[in-house]
Design a protein around this motif. Sequence first.
Motif, PDB file in Angstrom:
ATOM      1  N   GLU A 272       2.314   3.338 -21.620  1.00  0.00           N
ATOM      2  CA  GLU A 272       1.852   2.290 -21.177  1.00  0.00           C
ATOM      3  C   GLU A 272       2.723   1.723 -20.036  1.00  0.00           C
ATOM      4  N   PHE A 273       2.183   1.083 -18.899  1.00  0.00           N
ATOM      5  CA  PHE A 273       2.841   0.800 -17.751  1.00  0.00           C
ATOM      6  C   PHE A 273       2.784  -0.879 -17.392  1.00  0.00           C
ATOM      7  N   ASP A 274       3.657  -1.341 -16.743  1.00  0.00           N
ATOM      8  CA  ASP A 274       3.529  -2.765 -16.179  1.00  0.00           C
ATOM      9  C   ASP A 274       3.664  -2.851 -14.562  1.00  0.00           C
ATOM     10  N   PRO A 275       2.722  -3.192 -13.644  1.00  0.00           N
ATOM     11  CA  PRO A 275       1.446  -3.435 -14.339  1.00  0.00           C
ATOM     12  C   PRO A 275       0.619  -2.178 -14.518  1.00  0.00           C
ATOM     13  N   PRO A 276      -0.498  -2.129 -15.317  1.00  0.00           N
ATOM     14  CA  PRO A 276      -1.245  -0.902 -15.590  1.00  0.00           C
ATOM     15  C   PRO A 276      -2.014  -0.418 -14.436  1.00  0.00           C
ATOM     16  N   SER A 277      -2.235  -1.178 -13.345  1.00  0.00           N
ATOM     17  CA  SER A 277      -2.753  -0.907 -11.886  1.00  0.00           C
ATOM     18  C   SER A 277      -2.288  -1.684 -10.927  1.00  0.00           C
ATOM     19  N   GLN A 278      -2.305  -1.436  -9.772  1.00  0.00           N
ATOM     20  CA  GLN A 278      -2.043  -2.144  -8.544  1.00  0.00           C
ATOM     21  C   GLN A 278      -2.970  -1.992  -7.178  1.00  0.00           C
ATOM     22  N   ALA A 279      -3.445  -3.151  -6.829  1.00  0.00           N
ATOM     23  CA  ALA A 279      -4.304  -2.805  -5.564  1.00  0.00           C
ATOM     24  C   ALA A 279      -3.556  -3.090  -4.246  1.00  0.00           C
ATOM     25  N   ILE A 280      -4.012  -2.196  -3.433  1.00  0.00           N
ATOM     26  CA  ILE A 280      -3.287  -2.086  -2.127  1.00  0.00           C
ATOM     27  C   ILE A 280      -4.484  -2.112  -0.967  1.00  0.00           C
ATOM     28  N   TYR A 281      -4.196  -2.629   0.211  1.00  0.00           N
ATOM     29  CA  TYR A 281      -5.247  -2.502   1.431  1.00  0.00           C
ATOM     30  C   TYR A 281      -4.614  -1.504   2.426  1.00  0.00           C
ATOM     31  N   VAL A 282      -5.294  -0.613   2.852  1.00  0.00           N
ATOM     32  CA  VAL A 282      -4.883   0.401   3.721  1.00  0.00           C
ATOM     33  C   VAL A 282      -5.831   0.433   4.901  1.00  0.00           C
ATOM     34  N   GLY A 283      -5.475   0.252   5.821  1.00  0.00           N
ATOM     35  CA  GLY A 283      -6.196   0.203   7.257  1.00  0.00           C
ATOM     36  C   GLY A 283      -5.505  -0.083   8.406  1.00  0.00           C
ATOM     37  N   ASP A 284      -6.298  -0.652   9.388  1.00  0.00           N
ATOM     38  CA  ASP A 284      -5.726  -1.266  10.561  1.00  0.00           C
ATOM     39  C   ASP A 284      -4.519  -2.344  10.490  1.00  0.00           C
ATOM     40  N   GLY A 285      -3.493  -1.955  10.858  1.00  0.00           N
ATOM     41  CA  GLY A 285      -2.296  -3.025  10.629  1.00  0.00           C
ATOM     42  C   GLY A 285      -1.578  -2.999   9.230  1.00  0.00           C
ATOM     43  N   PHE A 287      -0.850   0.453   7.677  1.00  0.00           N
ATOM     44  CA  PHE A 287      -0.867   1.989   7.112  1.00  0.00           C
ATOM     45  C   PHE A 287       0.137   2.617   6.230  1.00  0.00           C
ATOM     46  N   ILE A 288       1.167   1.824   6.167  1.00  0.00           N
ATOM     47  CA  ILE A 288       2.362   2.334   5.401  1.00  0.00           C
ATOM     48  C   ILE A 288       2.604   1.423   4.271  1.00  0.00           C
ATOM     49  N   HIS A 289       2.856   1.777   2.981  1.00  0.00           N
ATOM     50  CA  HIS A 289       3.301   0.886   2.044  1.00  0.00           C
ATOM     51  C   HIS A 289       4.415   1.579   1.259  1.00  0.00           C
ATOM     52  N   ASN A 290       5.348   0.637   1.148  1.00  0.00           N
ATOM     53  CA  ASN A 290       6.556   1.210   0.289  1.00  0.00           C
ATOM     54  C   ASN A 290       6.869   0.439  -0.719  1.00  0.00           C
ATOM     55  N   ASN A 291       7.829   0.721  -1.586  1.00  0.00           N
ATOM     56  CA  ASN A 291       7.961   0.047  -2.897  1.00  0.00           C
ATOM     57  C   ASN A 291       6.907  -0.387  -3.641  1.00  0.00           C
ATOM     58  N   ILE A 292       5.869   0.552  -3.990  1.00  0.00           N
ATOM     59  CA  ILE A 292       4.812   0.237  -4.765  1.00  0.00           C
ATOM     60  C   ILE A 292       5.427   0.757  -6.308  1.00  0.00           C
ATOM     61  N   CYS A 293       6.288  -0.109  -6.935  1.00  0.00           N
ATOM     62  CA  CYS A 293       6.830   0.125  -7.778  1.00  0.00           C
ATOM     63  C   CYS A 293       5.880  -0.007  -9.582  1.00  0.00           C
ATOM     64  N   LEU A 294       6.004   0.846 -10.122  1.00  0.00           N
ATOM     65  CA  LEU A 294       5.465   0.659 -11.628  1.00  0.00           C
ATOM     66  C   LEU A 294       6.394   0.907 -12.821  1.00  0.00           C
ATOM     67  N   LEU A 295       6.448   0.028 -13.837  1.00  0.00           N
ATOM     68  CA  LEU A 295       7.479   0.258 -14.735  1.00  0.00           C
ATOM     69  C   LEU A 295       6.806   0.758 -16.104  1.00  0.00           C
ATOM     70  N   TYR A 296       7.539   1.652 -16.661  1.00  0.00           N
ATOM     71  CA  TYR A 296       7.190   2.373 -18.072  1.00  0.00           C
ATOM     72  C   TYR A 296       7.863   1.314 -18.886  1.00  0.00           C
ATOM     73  N   THR A 297       6.648   1.122 -19.827  1.00  0.00           N
ATOM     74  CA  THR A 297       7.120  -0.149 -21.017  1.00  0.00           C
ATOM     75  C   THR A 297       7.197   0.643 -22.391  1.00  0.00           C
ATOM     76  N   SER A 298       6.301   1.365 -22.881  1.00  0.00           N
ATOM     77  CA  SER A 298       6.199   1.879 -24.144  1.00  0.00           C
ATOM     78  C   SER A 298       5.278   2.698 -24.407  1.00  0.00           C
ATOM     79  N   ASP A 299       5.245   3.565 -25.556  1.00  0.00           N
ATOM     80  CA  ASP A 299       3.969   4.518 -25.936  1.00  0.00           C
ATOM     81  C   ASP A 299       2.968   3.510 -26.384  1.00  0.00           C
ATOM     82  N   ALA A 300       1.716   3.736 -26.284  1.00  0.00           N
ATOM     83  CA  ALA A 300       0.571   3.242 -26.669  1.00  0.00           C
ATOM     84  C   ALA A 300       0.542   2.758 -28.074  1.00  0.00           C
TER      85      ALA A 300
END
Length: 302
Positions: A272-285, A287-300
């Motif tokens: 399992e991960f925290d957060p389980p998902s993450q939304a980002i916008y990609v488009g005009d202005g 274009f590049i996203h850095n540091n989209i970090c996801l944390l491993y928490t435990s086995d389900a």
Amino acid sequence: QVAYAGGIAVENVKITAESTADILGKSLEFDGASSLTIPHEADLEVSTALLLEAWIRPTATANDFTLFEKTGSYQLAYDNTAGEYVFQITHNSGQTSSNAVSNSFITLNNYNHLAVQLYQDSLQVFVNGNLITSSFVTAGTTIDNTTNPIQIGSTYEGLIDELRIWNTGKSEENILKDYVRLMNGGEAGLKVYLRMNEGKGKDAYDISRLGNEYNRNHAVFNGTMMWSDSIPTVSQLGIVAYTDAIGNYIMTLPYNGNGEVFVLSPSYLTHEFDPPSQAIYVGDGSFIHNNICLLYTSDAAD
């Protein structure tokens, strides 16, 4: 990056990006009398390695048909009498070697990923990322090159999507990772990449490239081809990346119009991960996203 709470990186986590815009692709429908032709070019010549792959959705197997063929070099075809998909290469000045898989592995009216390759000392056949059969060939076997065009889908009835031709082979691990993900076109050894998303016209355009120069090994329609909205599901094929040894990943997100929102979701065995998902916008202005970090928490099961 994907890491444990203590900062230790997690390798081989699968990151999937799904657009919220519900903009879908296309495929091509073959009626048994239509096909595609890719004219010969010098950069389509192969040597000691070859990988052919596509998502196929056959609607009939009552007759013989060909999925890939470069006469005098290689062929992936269906033999109705034997009930097998047969991969054959012509090598070392006219010798032939082949390997085959039963049609029981390819279900009618459903999308299946079929890949065949000459890799090191083997002819291999994969279905949905899994190695089904492997036969020995002499190491260093060299495929004969000809100036014949590549024919796609001769007498085939059904759909084809995401067709790729490589002049290199891949390990079993990389076949399994890559069959579920879209390529960006610039991968090493990729010589033809037909996304088949045009939806109009009489050509399927090749988006493979070397650096910034496109290969332009486009496919021309023969007969009446139909565009179809039937494509592999998101769970079968999508925008996917895998974390490396230090937990990092890079994704290329193709967006439509001015931009789209994508939801990034990690998965790795039962973790399992925290957060389980993450939304980002990609488009005009944006274009590049850095540091989209996801944390491993435990086995389900924990």
